[in-house]
Design a protein around this motif. Structure first.
Motif, PDB file in Angstrom:
ATOM      1  N   GLN A 199      89.345 -58.334   9.494  1.00 44.64           N
ATOM      2  CA  GLN A 199      89.116 -57.827   8.307  1.00 44.64           C
ATOM      3  C   GLN A 199      87.863 -58.181   7.491  1.00 44.64           C
ATOM      4  OE1 GLN A 199      91.198 -55.252   7.651  1.00 44.64           O
ATOM      5  NE2 GLN A 199      90.580 -54.805   5.771  1.00 44.64           N
ATOM      6  N   ASP A 200      87.637 -59.420   7.526  1.00 45.86           N
ATOM      7  CA  ASP A 200      86.553 -59.762   6.674  1.00 45.86           C
ATOM      8  C   ASP A 200      85.218 -59.489   6.827  1.00 45.86           C
ATOM      9  OD1 ASP A 200      86.404 -61.524   8.922  1.00 45.86           O
ATOM     10  OD2 ASP A 200      85.439 -63.238   7.537  1.00 45.86           O
ATOM     11  N   HIS A 201      84.992 -58.796   8.043  1.00 52.51           N
ATOM     12  CA  HIS A 201      83.593 -58.155   8.278  1.00 52.51           C
ATOM     13  C   HIS A 201      83.632 -56.607   8.820  1.00 52.51           C
ATOM     14  CE1 HIS A 201      85.176 -59.985  12.072  1.00 52.51           C
ATOM     15  NE2 HIS A 201      84.390 -59.002  12.589  1.00 52.51           N
ATOM     16  N   SER A 202      84.841 -56.257   8.853  1.00 52.77           N
ATOM     17  CA  SER A 202      84.715 -54.845   9.454  1.00 52.77           C
ATOM     18  C   SER A 202      85.184 -53.735   8.634  1.00 52.77           C
ATOM     19  CB  SER A 202      85.590 -54.916  10.749  1.00 52.77           C
ATOM     20  OG  SER A 202      86.960 -55.029  10.449  1.00 52.77           O
ATOM     21  N   ALA A 203      85.782 -54.161   7.404  1.00 53.41           N
ATOM     22  CA  ALA A 203      86.161 -53.289   6.507  1.00 53.41           C
ATOM     23  C   ALA A 203      85.387 -52.270   5.976  1.00 53.41           C
ATOM     24  CB  ALA A 203      87.199 -53.854   5.433  1.00 53.41           C
ATOM     25  N   PHE A 204      85.491 -51.015   5.897  1.00 50.51           N
ATOM     26  CA  PHE A 204      84.455 -50.187   5.280  1.00 50.51           C
ATOM     27  C   PHE A 204      84.335 -50.454   3.663  1.00 50.51           C
ATOM     28  CE2 PHE A 204      85.648 -47.770   9.086  1.00 50.51           C
ATOM     29  CZ  PHE A 204      84.293 -47.721   9.659  1.00 50.51           C
ATOM     30  N   VAL A 205      85.272 -50.552   3.065  1.00 50.53           N
ATOM     31  CA  VAL A 205      85.450 -51.034   1.580  1.00 50.53           C
ATOM     32  C   VAL A 205      85.277 -52.355   1.291  1.00 50.53           C
ATOM     33  CG1 VAL A 205      87.011 -50.649  -0.438  1.00 50.53           C
ATOM     34  CG2 VAL A 205      87.210 -48.997   1.548  1.00 50.53           C
ATOM     35  N   VAL A 206      84.244 -52.456   0.694  1.00 53.93           N
ATOM     36  CA  VAL A 206      83.812 -53.888   0.506  1.00 53.93           C
ATOM     37  C   VAL A 206      85.024 -54.949  -0.076  1.00 53.93           C
ATOM     38  CG1 VAL A 206      82.237 -55.500  -0.758  1.00 53.93           C
ATOM     39  CG2 VAL A 206      81.235 -53.459  -0.131  1.00 53.93           C
ATOM     40  N   TYR A 207      85.630 -54.330  -1.029  1.00 52.85           N
ATOM     41  CA  TYR A 207      86.709 -55.418  -1.619  1.00 52.85           C
ATOM     42  C   TYR A 207      87.951 -55.226  -0.793  1.00 52.85           C
ATOM     43  CZ  TYR A 207      88.251 -50.886  -3.619  1.00 52.85           C
ATOM     44  OH  TYR A 207      88.726 -49.406  -3.866  1.00 52.85           O
ATOM     45  N   CYS A 208      87.882 -54.786   0.286  1.00 51.41           N
ATOM     46  CA  CYS A 208      88.831 -55.093   1.495  1.00 51.41           C
ATOM     47  C   CYS A 208      88.567 -56.141   2.507  1.00 51.41           C
ATOM     48  CB  CYS A 208      89.166 -53.520   2.128  1.00 51.41           C
ATOM     49  SG  CYS A 208      90.086 -52.574   1.088  1.00 51.41           S
ATOM     50  N   ARG A 209      87.597 -56.724   2.338  1.00 55.20           N
ATOM     51  CA  ARG A 209      86.979 -57.761   3.287  1.00 55.20           C
ATOM     52  C   ARG A 209      87.785 -59.109   3.011  1.00 55.20           C
ATOM     53  NH1 ARG A 209      80.810 -55.614   3.535  1.00 55.20           N
ATOM     54  NH2 ARG A 209      81.403 -53.777   4.510  1.00 55.20           N
ATOM     55  N   TYR A 252      81.405 -54.654 -10.852  1.00 56.83           N
ATOM     56  CA  TYR A 252      80.874 -53.337 -10.677  1.00 56.83           C
ATOM     57  C   TYR A 252      81.776 -52.390 -11.565  1.00 56.83           C
ATOM     58  CZ  TYR A 252      78.203 -55.244  -6.916  1.00 56.83           C
ATOM     59  OH  TYR A 252      77.322 -56.007  -6.210  1.00 56.83           O
ATOM     60  N   PRO A 253      81.912 -52.591 -12.975  1.00 61.66           N
ATOM     61  CA  PRO A 253      82.685 -51.685 -13.828  1.00 61.66           C
ATOM     62  C   PRO A 253      82.648 -50.283 -13.567  1.00 61.66           C
ATOM     63  CG  PRO A 253      81.245 -53.160 -15.155  1.00 61.66           C
ATOM     64  CD  PRO A 253      80.854 -53.253 -13.749  1.00 61.66           C
ATOM     65  N   ASP A 254      81.372 -49.755 -13.169  1.00 62.71           N
ATOM     66  CA  ASP A 254      81.218 -48.487 -13.081  1.00 62.71           C
ATOM     67  C   ASP A 254      81.772 -47.717 -11.588  1.00 62.71           C
ATOM     68  OD1 ASP A 254      79.053 -49.924 -11.836  1.00 62.71           O
ATOM     69  OD2 ASP A 254      78.077 -48.208 -11.573  1.00 62.71           O
ATOM     70  N   LYS A 255      82.359 -48.706 -10.990  1.00 65.68           N
ATOM     71  CA  LYS A 255      82.754 -48.095  -9.546  1.00 65.68           C
ATOM     72  C   LYS A 255      84.132 -47.850  -9.636  1.00 65.68           C
ATOM     73  CE  LYS A 255      79.120 -48.968  -6.962  1.00 65.68           C
ATOM     74  NZ  LYS A 255      78.600 -48.321  -6.159  1.00 65.68           N
ATOM     75  N   ASP A 256      84.610 -46.999  -8.744  1.00 62.07           N
ATOM     76  CA  ASP A 256      86.141 -46.749  -8.811  1.00 62.07           C
ATOM     77  C   ASP A 256      86.898 -47.489  -7.772  1.00 62.07           C
ATOM     78  OD1 ASP A 256      88.390 -45.293  -9.101  1.00 62.07           O
ATOM     79  OD2 ASP A 256      88.021 -43.764  -7.741  1.00 62.07           O
ATOM     80  N   VAL A 257      87.650 -48.508  -8.288  1.00 64.83           N
ATOM     81  CA  VAL A 257      88.075 -49.404  -7.449  1.00 64.83           C
ATOM     82  C   VAL A 257      89.902 -48.986  -7.572  1.00 64.83           C
ATOM     83  CG1 VAL A 257      88.954 -51.727  -7.085  1.00 64.83           C
ATOM     84  CG2 VAL A 257      86.582 -51.403  -7.843  1.00 64.83           C
ATOM     85  N   LYS A 258      90.340 -48.797  -6.281  1.00 67.55           N
ATOM     86  CA  LYS A 258      91.667 -48.456  -5.944  1.00 67.55           C
ATOM     87  C   LYS A 258      92.251 -49.590  -5.421  1.00 67.55           C
ATOM     88  CE  LYS A 258      90.363 -43.729  -4.506  1.00 67.55           C
ATOM     89  NZ  LYS A 258      89.192 -43.885  -5.040  1.00 67.55           N
ATOM     90  N   GLU A 259      92.970 -50.382  -6.715  1.00 72.35           N
ATOM     91  CA  GLU A 259      93.713 -51.578  -6.304  1.00 72.35           C
ATOM     92  C   GLU A 259      94.937 -51.244  -5.699  1.00 72.35           C
ATOM     93  OE1 GLU A 259      95.681 -55.080  -8.819  1.00 72.35           O
ATOM     94  OE2 GLU A 259      93.787 -54.153  -9.850  1.00 72.35           O
ATOM     95  N   GLY A 260      95.018 -51.790  -4.703  1.00 75.91           N
ATOM     96  CA  GLY A 260      96.231 -51.645  -3.702  1.00 75.91           C
ATOM     97  C   GLY A 260      96.075 -51.001  -2.578  1.00 75.91           C
ATOM     98  N   MET A 261      95.082 -50.361  -2.334  1.00 76.06           N
ATOM     99  CA  MET A 261      94.677 -49.540  -1.347  1.00 76.06           C
ATOM    100  C   MET A 261      94.390 -50.269  -0.084  1.00 76.06           C
ATOM    101  SD  MET A 261      91.133 -47.503  -0.316  1.00 76.06           S
ATOM    102  CE  MET A 261      90.279 -48.724  -0.368  1.00 76.06           C
ATOM    103  N   CYS A 262      93.814 -51.275  -0.183  1.00 81.07           N
ATOM    104  CA  CYS A 262      93.635 -52.344   0.761  1.00 81.07           C
ATOM    105  C   CYS A 262      94.872 -52.716   1.557  1.00 81.07           C
ATOM    106  CB  CYS A 262      92.742 -53.316   0.614  1.00 81.07           C
ATOM    107  SG  CYS A 262      91.244 -52.831  -0.363  1.00 81.07           S
ATOM    108  N   PHE A 263      96.060 -53.299   0.676  1.00 75.59           N
ATOM    109  CA  PHE A 263      97.171 -53.649   1.177  1.00 75.59           C
ATOM    110  C   PHE A 263      97.927 -52.531   1.857  1.00 75.59           C
ATOM    111  CE2 PHE A 263     101.639 -54.494   0.216  1.00 75.59           C
ATOM    112  CZ  PHE A 263     101.662 -55.930   0.976  1.00 75.59           C
ATOM    113  N   VAL A 264      97.980 -51.445   1.285  1.00 81.85           N
ATOM    114  CA  VAL A 264      98.584 -50.139   1.855  1.00 81.85           C
ATOM    115  C   VAL A 264      98.069 -50.032   3.395  1.00 81.85           C
ATOM    116  CG1 VAL A 264      99.007 -47.771   1.730  1.00 81.85           C
ATOM    117  CG2 VAL A 264      99.205 -49.223  -0.301  1.00 81.85           C
TER     118      VAL A 264
END
Length: 183
Positions: A146-156, A69-81
């Motif tokens: 984490q794999d099913h409850s994260a609100f942000v899809v790329y944090c699962r 999804y290149p048009d989406k704003d992905v905040k790399e590192g956010m999930c880890f923080v």
């Protein structure tokens, strides 16, 4: 020696003793985090290795999501923080639960559904290992959900924990991939 000097010295001695105890606890946890975790779900990883695996996993999920999804704003590192902040909160919470396992009146402040987290038979001599065990349970609880409850899809991030050997291979591949992607 006058009374004022004696009080000042006692206050300083108690203060020093408290600081030394806090330092001991910190150093003990720094050391323990480098040892293999006790729960079999962690496959022999130390907490530090688990954190490395989690960081690589989140980075990988974010890159794959961004590529899809290149048009989406992905905040790399956010999930880890977010996960590290969760672990920090769990660290203090499980410390309180462990303390309440040693001193029962504190359990009045523990919610009914969290009472299972309180370790039993805690003494001064096994306080730190009991705290660590409770902390591991809290970390695993977060990883498992984490794999099913994260609100942000790329944090699962699914808790497919590698062995130390698998982690080393993953780190080598991760470093190689990062070197080929970097300009």
């Amino acid at each position: 020696m006058n009374v004022q000097t004696g009080k000042f010295s006692l206050r300083r001695a108690v203060s020093l003793l408290f600081k030394l105890m806090v330092l001991y606890v910190i150093l003990w946890f720094v050391w323990r985090a480098g040892q293999p975790m006790d729960m079999p779900q962690f496959n022999g990883l130390s907490y530090y290795q688990f954190v490395q695996w989690r960081k690589m996993g989140y980075d990988d999920l974010a890159r794959k999501y961004q590529a899809r999804y290149p048009d989406k704003d992905v905040k790399e590192g956010m999930c880890f923080v977010v996960d590290q902040n969760y672990d920090l909160a769990i660290f203090f919470l499980t410390g309180y639960y462990t303390l309440s396992g040693m001193w029962k009146p504190l359990q009045i402040f523990v919610g009914r559904r969290d009472r299972d987290w309180i370790p039993q038979d805690v003494t001064l001599w096994n306080f730190l290992p009991s705290w660590w065990k409770t902390f591991e349970i809290g970390v695993w609880n977060g990883a498992e959900g984490q794999d099913h409850s994260a609100f942000v899809v790329y944090c699962r991030l699914a808790p497919n924990i590698p062995t130390p050997e698998q982690l080393k291979a993953m780190k080598d591949a991760y470093v190689s991939e990062r070197q080929t992607v970097s300009p």
